[in-house]
Design a protein around this motif. Structure first.
Motif, PDB file in Angstrom:
ATOM      1  N   VAL A 186       0.833  -1.201   0.000  1.00  0.00           N
ATOM      2  CA  VAL A 186       0.000   0.000   0.000  1.00  0.00           C
ATOM      3  C   VAL A 186       0.870   1.255   0.000  1.00  0.00           C
ATOM      4  CG1 VAL A 186      -1.640   1.343   1.386  1.00  0.00           C
ATOM      5  CG2 VAL A 186      -1.988  -1.090   1.071  1.00  0.00           C
ATOM      6  N   GLN A 191       2.341   2.005  -3.314  1.00  0.00           N
ATOM      7  CA  GLN A 191       1.352   2.559  -4.235  1.00  0.00           C
ATOM      8  C   GLN A 191       1.126   4.041  -3.956  1.00  0.00           C
ATOM      9  OE1 GLN A 191      -2.075   0.125  -3.615  1.00  0.00           O
ATOM     10  NE2 GLN A 191      -1.348  -1.548  -4.914  1.00  0.00           N
ATOM     11  N   ARG A 192       1.177   4.414  -2.692  1.00  0.00           N
ATOM     12  CA  ARG A 192       0.811   5.790  -2.316  1.00  0.00           C
ATOM     13  C   ARG A 192       1.977   6.763  -2.354  1.00  0.00           C
ATOM     14  NH1 ARG A 192      -3.083   4.530   2.902  1.00  0.00           N
ATOM     15  NH2 ARG A 192      -4.622   3.333   1.761  1.00  0.00           N
TER      16      ARG A 192
END
Length: 146
Positions: A69, A72-73
């Motif tokens: 995550v 991705q961010r």
């Protein structure tokens, strides 16, 4: 279907059976029985719901999911991103051979070098070469050097 609606009474003696004697169970005051609400939004969860989100996953699973995550961010700068890719075995061997030449000297070697330097200066000769080039390591140490 009409066959399910009309059923005949079961055969058997018409005498009333004696009700089984129930034991007087002692009620535990620490755990009182509370009635459950079976209605909508009550105590019972509906069957067939996917509860995998609420599972306590092992630590390594949680970490790898959180890492995915984050990647991705975040936009990771190239200087840090280089550490996500591992080096091949042959390249690693050549790098270790190179770094072996710059391995930090041992305590005994340092003691011997200092003793030799002291003996040379006491004899009035020119002091031998300075401290040999060596590899620095450790995150805190390297950041202070930079």
């Amino acid at each position: 279907s009409t066959s399910n609606i009309f059923t005949m009474a079961k055969k058997g003696s018409s005498k009333a059976k004696a009700a089984p004697v129930k034991k007087a169970s002692k009620v535990d005051p620490l755990f009182p029985s509370r009635p459950r609400s079976f209605g909508v939004g009550g105590n019972i969860r509906p069957a067939g719901r996917d509860l995998s989100r609420f599972v306590r996953w092992p630590k390594y699973v949680r970490i790898q999911r959180q890492r995915a995550v984050l990647y991705q961010r975040l936009k990771v700068p190239p200087s840090i991103n280089q550490f996500t890719k591992s080096i091949g075995k042959n390249e690693a061997a050549s790098v270790f051979n190179l770094l072996n030449k710059y391995r930090p000297e041992t305590a005994a070697a340092k003691k011997q070098r200092i003793k030799d330097t002291a003996a040379a200066t006491a004899a009035g000769k020119e002091a031998p070469a300075k401290v040999p080039c060596q590899l620095k390591f450790g995150l805190k140490h390297v950041t202070t050097l930079v």
